[in-house]
Design a protein around this motif. Structure first.
Motif, PDB file in Angstrom:
ATOM      1  N   ARG A 511       0.961  -0.681  -0.117  1.00  0.00           N
ATOM      2  CA  ARG A 511      -0.086  -0.149  -0.141  1.00  0.00           C
ATOM      3  C   ARG A 511       1.059   1.582  -0.132  1.00  0.00           C
ATOM      4  NH1 ARG A 511      -2.110   3.058   4.132  1.00  0.00           N
ATOM      5  NH2 ARG A 511      -4.693   3.849   2.936  1.00  0.00           N
ATOM      6  N   THR A 512       1.934   1.238   1.113  1.00  0.00           N
ATOM      7  CA  THR A 512       2.886   2.010   0.714  1.00  0.00           C
ATOM      8  C   THR A 512       3.678   3.048  -0.916  1.00  0.00           C
ATOM      9  OG1 THR A 512       3.450   2.051   2.593  1.00  0.00           O
ATOM     10  CG2 THR A 512       4.742   3.466   1.826  1.00  0.00           C
ATOM     11  N   ALA A 513       3.676   1.307  -0.993  1.00  0.00           N
ATOM     12  CA  ALA A 513       4.279   1.555  -2.417  1.00  0.00           C
ATOM     13  C   ALA A 513       4.181   1.926  -3.844  1.00  0.00           C
ATOM     14  CB  ALA A 513       4.960   0.087  -2.499  1.00  0.00           C
ATOM     15  N   ASP A 514       2.483   1.602  -3.096  1.00  0.00           N
ATOM     16  CA  ASP A 514       1.535   2.606  -4.648  1.00  0.00           C
ATOM     17  C   ASP A 514       1.111   3.812  -3.829  1.00  0.00           C
ATOM     18  OD1 ASP A 514       0.542   0.322  -6.234  1.00  0.00           O
ATOM     19  OD2 ASP A 514      -1.096  -0.028  -5.550  1.00  0.00           O
ATOM     20  N   TYR A 515       1.154   3.978  -3.086  1.00  0.00           N
ATOM     21  CA  TYR A 515       0.876   6.331  -2.648  1.00  0.00           C
ATOM     22  C   TYR A 515       2.506   6.808  -2.677  1.00  0.00           C
ATOM     23  CZ  TYR A 515       1.166   9.882   0.401  1.00  0.00           C
ATOM     24  OH  TYR A 515       0.850  11.157   0.371  1.00  0.00           O
ATOM     25  N   ASP A 518       2.035   7.279  -6.803  1.00  0.00           N
ATOM     26  CA  ASP A 518       0.936   8.176  -7.051  1.00  0.00           C
ATOM     27  C   ASP A 518       1.633   9.410  -6.354  1.00  0.00           C
ATOM     28  OD1 ASP A 518      -0.685   6.007  -8.035  1.00  0.00           O
ATOM     29  OD2 ASP A 518      -1.724   5.230  -5.947  1.00  0.00           O
ATOM     30  N   LYS A 519       2.120   9.229  -5.564  1.00  0.00           N
ATOM     31  CA  LYS A 519       3.039  10.701  -5.186  1.00  0.00           C
ATOM     32  C   LYS A 519       4.066  11.073  -5.388  1.00  0.00           C
ATOM     33  CE  LYS A 519      -1.486  11.100  -2.977  1.00  0.00           C
ATOM     34  NZ  LYS A 519      -1.999  12.278  -3.482  1.00  0.00           N
ATOM     35  N   LEU A 521       5.018  13.271  -8.405  1.00  0.00           N
ATOM     36  CA  LEU A 521       5.488  14.931  -8.019  1.00  0.00           C
ATOM     37  C   LEU A 521       5.684  15.203  -6.894  1.00  0.00           C
ATOM     38  CD1 LEU A 521       3.536  14.642 -12.069  1.00  0.00           C
ATOM     39  CD2 LEU A 521       6.304  14.780 -11.175  1.00  0.00           C
ATOM     40  N   THR A 522       4.728  14.863  -6.442  1.00  0.00           N
ATOM     41  CA  THR A 522       4.607  15.871  -5.194  1.00  0.00           C
ATOM     42  C   THR A 522       5.563  15.008  -3.960  1.00  0.00           C
ATOM     43  OG1 THR A 522       3.377  14.697  -4.094  1.00  0.00           O
ATOM     44  CG2 THR A 522       1.909  15.732  -5.847  1.00  0.00           C
ATOM     45  N   LEU A 523       5.875  14.157  -3.682  1.00  0.00           N
ATOM     46  CA  LEU A 523       7.130  14.115  -3.223  1.00  0.00           C
ATOM     47  C   LEU A 523       8.630  14.705  -3.573  1.00  0.00           C
ATOM     48  CD1 LEU A 523       5.865  10.202  -2.120  1.00  0.00           C
ATOM     49  CD2 LEU A 523       6.107  12.717  -0.999  1.00  0.00           C
ATOM     50  N   GLU A 524       8.813  15.164  -4.946  1.00  0.00           N
ATOM     51  CA  GLU A 524       9.638  15.516  -6.086  1.00  0.00           C
ATOM     52  C   GLU A 524      10.783  14.225  -6.292  1.00  0.00           C
ATOM     53  OE1 GLU A 524      12.110  18.758  -2.812  1.00  0.00           O
ATOM     54  OE2 GLU A 524       9.573  19.988  -2.665  1.00  0.00           O
ATOM     55  N   ILE A 525      10.308  13.153  -6.839  1.00  0.00           N
ATOM     56  CA  ILE A 525      10.966  12.160  -7.107  1.00  0.00           C
ATOM     57  C   ILE A 525      11.336  12.504  -8.786  1.00  0.00           C
ATOM     58  CG2 ILE A 525      11.176   9.903  -7.844  1.00  0.00           C
ATOM     59  CD1 ILE A 525       8.992   9.360  -5.001  1.00  0.00           C
TER      60      ILE A 525
END
Length: 525
Positions: A511-515, A518-519, A521-525
């Motif tokens: 579940r964390t991996a999916d998050y 999904d996020k 861009l906002t996590l600046e990856i």
């Protein structure tokens, strides 16, 4: 000098720990195209060459480095509750693969104890499905408790061991329902792995690879997708930038110190080492340790109570035969108003190798120290003993902590100090379970002789929650204080449940991996 693929590159994610959660995260992120480095303090095991049917030799699969223990019920640390090396604890666990129930996420709402999780069973259900299919879990045609009743990807294991048949007979004579245990052990060929041959040394590492571990399933797939997995690398510090974000980790390999910079840092180092690393990485902006503005790092960790009852029979049981856990019951899993405690437990028919048996009965709770001729006679009667084991819920308590000791280890780091005491509810649950285990043995025709106190399955210490003042991470394992620092292991559990936690650890990791994907861009990856 390390032969490093990403010697100076800032990768997308660095994962600390390659066990149940770290393996899942590594596979999922690398297959999504992210550049991933996995660091683990232990070696890269080769099951065919490194595993052996030898209890003493294979203790090295557990974390054997010194930890300081304290409290009214100090824990026995090591092989029974911590892994070491690629695969972590999955290399030497029994393979029992249970789901948590919906009630496990609502302890406060249902029973007025502990706290509710910020998620419900339905949030994890699709991830339980995913993980069980990925590793071809074998299970009974119908599982009568909880929310999931089957079918499992693969059929139940058969034949059972004599100890499992004993357990099922005892349960049947008492009107207690029991089933073949759901197992992360193959009942038929899957991918390039053979079915179980009942070698029986699951806790010493599965040489044929019939038992799942991230060592043989998720880590190879992560490597195939481009992940770099570095064994024998002890992470000593999480590195921070001037903006309050994690920028990588520092680690020691063969006496030399290295750095791995990354856009995301993910801790999957398990319940003792994850808080230890956070606390040891303190700096001026985070004087009490990283991600610890709430003060909850290292607090309210929980083992499972794991007492054993050994009973002697007129006919041979031979506890070494077959997979250790092949039968189980969750008849006592939920709160029962007739009991003097809340929450509940699972009971397993649990085999034992000779050394494990002798270590247990030599200092049992009911008969005390046993040695000399008396111990020798018990050892000679080993084949006539059966065993039932408890997996009991322990309620979280702020006073049960993982902190830093004054003593230093070989890396110059403060050792972990693990302080634990049972609460009143925990003791009442244990007493009830020990009586039921004894009843089952008697109903099967045996005489209960030894009660052995034990614990297993550490959880908590960096618990999840919606309130940053009372928790360390959100429901996806993202730390409240540092948005690009994640925790994905059993330390984020809010309560311990009454069953084996590995399935839940891996479902949460997926579940964390999916998050994260999904996020991105906002996590600046």
């Amino acid at each position: 000098m390390m032969n490093r693929k990403y010697q100076s590159e800032v990768v997308d994610a660095v994962i600390v720990g390659a066990g149940a959660a770290g393996g899942v995260i590594a596979k999922e992120l690398s297959e999504a195209g992210m550049k991933v480095v996995v660091l683990d303090a232990g070696p890269m095991w080769d099951p065919q060459h490194d595993f052996a049917s030898d209890e003493l030799e294979m203790k090295r699969l557990g974390w054997q480095e010194t930890r300081i223990v304290d409290g009214q019920n100090p824990l026995q640390m090591g092989h029974n509750n911590s892994g070491r090396g690629i695969g972590g604890g999955t290399s030497h666990f029994t393979g029992v693969f249970l789901r948590f129930h919906d009630a496990d996420f609502k302890a406060r709402s249902l029973d007025g104890v502990a706290d509710d999780w910020p998620i419900e069973y339905e949030d994890l259900a699709p991830y339980y499905d995913k993980i069980e299919k990925e590793i071809a879990v074998s299970g009974p045609k119908h599982f009568p408790w909880g929310n999931f009743h089957g079918p499992y990807p693969y059929p139940e294991r058969e034949p059972l061991s004599p100890n499992a048949y004993m357990f099922q007979n005892g349960c049947a004579n008492l009107g207690i329902e029991s089933v073949v245990a759901p197992l992360a052990i193959l009942s038929a060929p899957f991918e390039d792995r053979p079915p179980c041959i009942n070698r029986g040394f699951c806790n010493q590492g599965c040489m044929p690879n019939a038992k799942f571990s991230t060592l043989i399933v998720h880590i190879p797939k992560a490597i195939s997708a481009g992940a770099e997995v570095l064994p024998n690398c002890m992470v000593t510090q999480i590195l921070m930038d001037r903006n309050g974000r994690a920028k990588g980790v520092e680690f020691i390999h063969e006496g030399k110190t290295y750095k791995q910079e990354a856009k995301l840092v993910i801790l999957s180092a398990f319940v003792v080492e994850t808080p230890r690393l956070l606390l040891n990485s303190f700096n001026a902006p985070f004087p009490n340790g990283l991600a610890n503005s709430s003060g909850w790092v290292g607090k309210a960790f929980m083992p499972h109570s794991s007492h054993d009852v050994y009973g002697k029979f007129d006919d041979e049981i031979r506890l070494y035969k077959g997979t250790p856990v092949l039968a189980t019951t969750q008849e006592f899993y939920r709160t029962n108003p007739k009991h003097d405690f809340v929450r509940g437990y699972t009971l397993h028919a649990h085999g034992a190798r000779p050394l494990e048996f002798i270590n247990g009965v030599s200092n049992s709770q009911n008969k005390g120290l046993l040695w000399g001729q008396a111990l020798r006679q018990v050892a000679l009667d080993y084949n006539y003993y059966g065993r039932v084991t408890l997996v009991g819920e322990v309620l979280p308590n702020e006073k049960n902590t993982i902190t830093l000791a004054d003593e230093k280890d070989e890396y110059g780091l403060p050792r972990a100090k693990v302080t634990f005491s049972y609460g009143e509810n925990d003791q009442k649950l244990i007493n009830h379970a020990v009586k039921k285990m004894s009843d089952i043995i008697e109903a099967a025709g045996g005489k209960p002789e030894f009660i052995v106190e034990d614990t297993a399955h550490l959880m908590g210490g960096c618990r999840m929650g919606n309130d940053p003042n009372t928790s360390v991470v959100n429901s996806f394992g993202q730390t409240h204080d540092i948005p690009n620092l994640f925790i994905s292991d059993a330390s984020i559990f809010v309560t311990s449940g009454g069953g084996n936690p590995t399935n839940t650890v891996m479902a949460l990791a997926a579940r964390t991996a999916d998050y994260i994907k999904d996020k991105a861009l906002t996590l600046e990856i």
